[in-house]
Design an enzyme around this catalytic site. Structure first.
Site, PDB file in Angstrom:
ATOM      1  CE  LYS A 105      -3.707   1.564   2.640  1.00 37.18           C
ATOM      2  NZ  LYS A 105      -4.503   1.543   3.866  1.00 37.18           N
ATOM      3  CE  LYS A 128      -1.176   8.587   0.176  1.00 35.21           C
ATOM      4  NZ  LYS A 128      -2.614   8.713   0.042  1.00 35.21           N
ATOM      5  NE  ARG A 162      16.185   2.928   7.763  1.00 33.18           N
ATOM      6  CZ  ARG A 162      15.625   3.413   8.867  1.00 33.18           C
ATOM      7  NH1 ARG A 162      16.221   4.406   9.524  1.00 33.18           N
ATOM      8  NH2 ARG A 162      14.491   2.943   9.314  1.00 33.18           N
ATOM      9  CG  ASP A 222      17.766   3.560  16.173  1.00 28.17           C
ATOM     10  OD1 ASP A 222      17.525   2.379  16.440  1.00 28.17           O
ATOM     11  OD2 ASP A 222      17.225   4.176  15.235  1.00 28.17           O
ATOM     12  CB  ILE A 228       7.774   8.898   9.195  1.00 28.67           C
ATOM     13  CG1 ILE A 228       7.059   9.934  10.057  1.00 28.67           C
ATOM     14  CG2 ILE A 228       9.196   8.659   9.664  1.00 28.67           C
ATOM     15  CD1 ILE A 228       6.743   9.434  11.450  1.00 28.67           C
ATOM     16  CG  HIS A 229       1.899  10.219   7.321  1.00 27.23           C
ATOM     17  ND1 HIS A 229       1.117  11.020   6.511  1.00 27.23           N
ATOM     18  CD2 HIS A 229       1.098   9.204   7.747  1.00 27.23           C
ATOM     19  CE1 HIS A 229      -0.113  10.515   6.469  1.00 27.23           C
ATOM     20  NE2 HIS A 229      -0.148   9.405   7.205  1.00 27.23           N
ATOM     21  CG  ASP A 252      30.776  41.896   4.468  1.00 27.69           C
ATOM     22  OD1 ASP A 252      29.793  41.135   4.538  1.00 27.69           O
ATOM     23  OD2 ASP A 252      31.580  42.068   5.398  1.00 27.69           O
TER      24      ASP A 252
HETATM   25  N1  COA Z   1       4.992   6.044   2.552  1.00 29.59           N
HETATM   26  C1  COA Z   1       4.009   5.880   1.637  1.00 29.59           C
HETATM   27  N2  COA Z   1       2.713   5.821   1.956  1.00 29.59           N
HETATM   28  C2  COA Z   1       2.386   5.947   3.249  1.00 29.59           C
HETATM   29  C3  COA Z   1       3.353   6.112   4.245  1.00 29.59           C
HETATM   30  C4  COA Z   1       4.709   6.163   3.868  1.00 29.59           C
HETATM   31  N3  COA Z   1       5.686   6.318   4.748  1.00 29.59           N
HETATM   32  N4  COA Z   1       2.747   6.224   5.435  1.00 29.59           N
HETATM   33  C5  COA Z   1       1.431   6.128   5.202  1.00 29.59           C
HETATM   34  N5  COA Z   1       1.214   5.952   3.889  1.00 29.59           N
HETATM   35  C6  COA Z   1      -0.082   5.834   3.199  1.00 29.59           C
HETATM   36  C7  COA Z   1      -1.003   4.818   3.857  1.00 29.59           C
HETATM   37  O1  COA Z   1      -0.779   3.539   3.313  1.00 29.59           O
HETATM   38  C8  COA Z   1      -2.351   5.376   3.504  1.00 29.59           C
HETATM   39  O2  COA Z   1      -2.603   5.062   2.148  1.00 29.59           O
HETATM   40  P1  COA Z   1      -4.093   5.043   1.546  1.00 29.59           P
HETATM   41  O3  COA Z   1      -4.472   6.479   1.364  1.00 29.59           O
HETATM   42  O4  COA Z   1      -3.916   4.317   0.262  1.00 29.59           O
HETATM   43  O5  COA Z   1      -4.921   4.321   2.550  1.00 29.59           O
HETATM   44  C9  COA Z   1      -2.140   6.874   3.586  1.00 29.59           C
HETATM   45  O6  COA Z   1      -0.743   7.077   3.353  1.00 29.59           O
HETATM   46  C10 COA Z   1      -2.519   7.480   4.906  1.00 29.59           C
HETATM   47  O7  COA Z   1      -1.839   6.806   5.929  1.00 29.59           O
HETATM   48  P2  COA Z   1      -2.352   6.856   7.442  1.00 29.59           P
HETATM   49  O8  COA Z   1      -3.535   5.948   7.602  1.00 29.59           O
HETATM   50  O9  COA Z   1      -2.527   8.284   7.817  1.00 29.59           O
HETATM   51  O10 COA Z   1      -1.128   6.315   8.241  1.00 29.59           O
HETATM   52  P3  COA Z   1      -0.944   4.839   8.808  1.00 29.59           P
HETATM   53  O11 COA Z   1      -1.613   4.775  10.146  1.00 29.59           O
HETATM   54  O12 COA Z   1      -1.315   3.847   7.765  1.00 29.59           O
HETATM   55  O13 COA Z   1       0.622   4.749   8.990  1.00 29.59           O
HETATM   56  C11 COA Z   1       2.762   5.022   9.950  1.00 29.59           C
HETATM   57  C12 COA Z   1       1.309   5.502   9.962  1.00 29.59           C
HETATM   58  C13 COA Z   1       3.597   5.927  10.865  1.00 29.59           C
HETATM   59  C14 COA Z   1       2.839   3.585  10.446  1.00 29.59           C
HETATM   60  C15 COA Z   1       3.269   5.122   8.502  1.00 29.59           C
HETATM   61  O14 COA Z   1       3.161   6.458   8.091  1.00 29.59           O
HETATM   62  C16 COA Z   1       4.653   4.595   8.257  1.00 29.59           C
HETATM   63  O15 COA Z   1       4.841   3.389   8.113  1.00 29.59           O
HETATM   64  N6  COA Z   1       5.652   5.491   8.130  1.00 29.59           N
HETATM   65  C17 COA Z   1       7.007   5.104   7.827  1.00 29.59           C
HETATM   66  C18 COA Z   1       7.695   4.550   9.036  1.00 29.59           C
HETATM   67  C19 COA Z   1       9.153   4.347   8.790  1.00 29.59           C
HETATM   68  O16 COA Z   1       9.596   4.143   7.679  1.00 29.59           O
HETATM   69  N7  COA Z   1       9.960   4.420   9.844  1.00 29.59           N
HETATM   70  C20 COA Z   1      11.368   4.277   9.726  1.00 29.59           C
HETATM   71  C21 COA Z   1      12.051   5.571   9.644  1.00 29.59           C
HETATM   72  S1  COA Z   1      12.059   6.437  11.169  1.00 29.59           S
HETATM   73 MG    MG Z   2      16.194   3.486  13.522  1.00 28.59          MG
END
Ligand code: COA
Ligand code: MG
Length: 292
Positions: free
Chosen positions: A13, A17, A65, A156, A227-228, A273
């Site tokens: 998913k 996106k 990563r 971390d 992250i979002h 300057d």
């Molecule tokens: N990349 C791409 N798409 C993302 C995304 C991301 N990092 N985070 C959320 N989405 C998508 C979801 O799949 C959802 O898609 P949809 O519209 O097709 O349903 C939409 O964006 C909205 O997401 P939402 O429901 O608000 O968030 P969530 O509860 O599903 O996820 C997290 C929240 C924090 C778990 C998620 O954003 C995530 O996994 N982030 C990355 C975490 C990560 O990589 N951490 C390591 C680095 S610190």
């Molecule tokens: Mg980490």
């Protein structure tokens, strides 16, 4: 690169996106956002995504990563993704530039094996994720030429430090994490690499993110990890020079062009300057990178 969005590589998913959210860089994550039992499934998903995304017009930069160099996972990560030619590798938890140089050697081999031009694969290091790394930051002054940027991490690091919090009640970083942030910024600038601010984990708090971006851009960071998807527009806006900044920069450049022999000049009652010309050049470079 203003915004660098983490995309957990085992999530169909999120992968689906990712290309549409306007990030300057996507970081397909095989490390902490992927559970150990999902790593094997995530690798081919990351590679398939890279293959499909690589040839798209106006695409973001594509990084992966990998897992840290003290795990058993990272060689398999590279084996899976290097044939798909990522633009770069994000290096988690290096203890210093020596680790980055080890990664660079592994990339030399992978590039040779897959017919990729030598050193085409860049590296961004998350340079403060273990306590030792904060003390070895100056080693990055001599790091591999593959090093594109430096960023820092508090999550971390704070786990290893035993800190019970990384932020004050008002939202600002506590002293140890401000030190890590600021040293990352100095090191990146001294080493001539991009300084990239760390993630803002309170991802529904748009105002808090905007304020943190403002402070980062003010201090000299030129990008921030996300992250979002909802964080991307805020980050892009904060690290794009404003039209007032661009107008000012053109004015300064014109002032020096029209007064070739001058050292100090005056503009609307302010002394101008050399450092102002340097700042003006930087603003125009960032504007160009942002497509303005
Ligand atoms: N990349 C791409 N798409 C993302 C995304 C991301 N990092 N985070 C959320 N989405 C998508 C979801 O799949 C959802 O898609 P949809 O519209 O097709 O349903 C939409 O964006 C909205 O997401 P939402 O429901 O608000 O968030 P969530 O509860 O599903 O996820 C997290 C929240 C924090 C778990 C998620 O954003 C995530 O996994 N982030 C990355 C975490 C990560 O990589 N951490 C390591 C680095 S610190
Ligand atoms: Mg980490």
């Amino acid at each position: 690169m203003r915004s660098l969005l983490f995309v957990p590589a085992d999530s169909e998913k999120k992968i689906a996106k990712a290309m549409s959210v306007g990030a300057d860089c996507l970081i397909l994550d095989l490390e902490d956002s992927v559970a150990p039992a999902r790593k094997a499934a995530a690798r081919p998903m990351a590679a398939a995504f890279l293959r499909a995304a690589r040839d798209r017009p106006n695409r973001p930069k594509l990084y992966v990563r990998i897992n840290a160099l003290d795990t058993a996972e990272w060689p398999a990560d590279l084996d899976a993704v290097m044939p798909a030619r990522p633009d770069g590798i994000m290096h988690p938890k290096p203890r210093g530039a020596e680790d980055v140089d080890r990664l660079a050697i592994a990339l030399d081999h992978a590039e040779a094996k897959h017919g990729i031009p030598t050193a085409a694969t860049r590296i961004i290091a998350i340079a403060t994720e273990v306590p030792m790394a904060v003390l070895t930051l100056p080693t990055y002054l001599e790091a591999s030429s593959r090093l594109e940027g430096l960023t820092w991490g508090a999550e971390d690091l704070s786990a290893l430090m035993g800190s019970s919090a990384t932020r004050e009640a008002g939202g600002g970083w506590t002293s140890p994490y401000r030190l890590a942030r600021d040293l990352c910024l100095f090191t990146a600038m001294a080493a001539g690499r991009q300084p990239i601010d760390t993630v803002y984990v309170d991802f529904r708090n748009t105002e808090g993110l905007a304020e943190e971006c403002r402070l980062a851009a003010r201090d000299g960071f030129t990008g921030k990890m996300a992250i979002h998807p909802d964080q991307v527009a805020t980050i892009n806006a904060a690290f794009t020079p404003t039209s007032a900044e661009i107008t000012w920069a053109h004015e300064i450049i014109a002032l020096f062009r029209d007064n070739p022999g001058a050292g100090a000049l005056s503009l609307r009652g302010q002394m101008i300057d050399r450092p102002h010309a340097v700042r003006a050049d930087r603003i125009l470079i960032r504007a160009k990178l942002a497509g303005l």
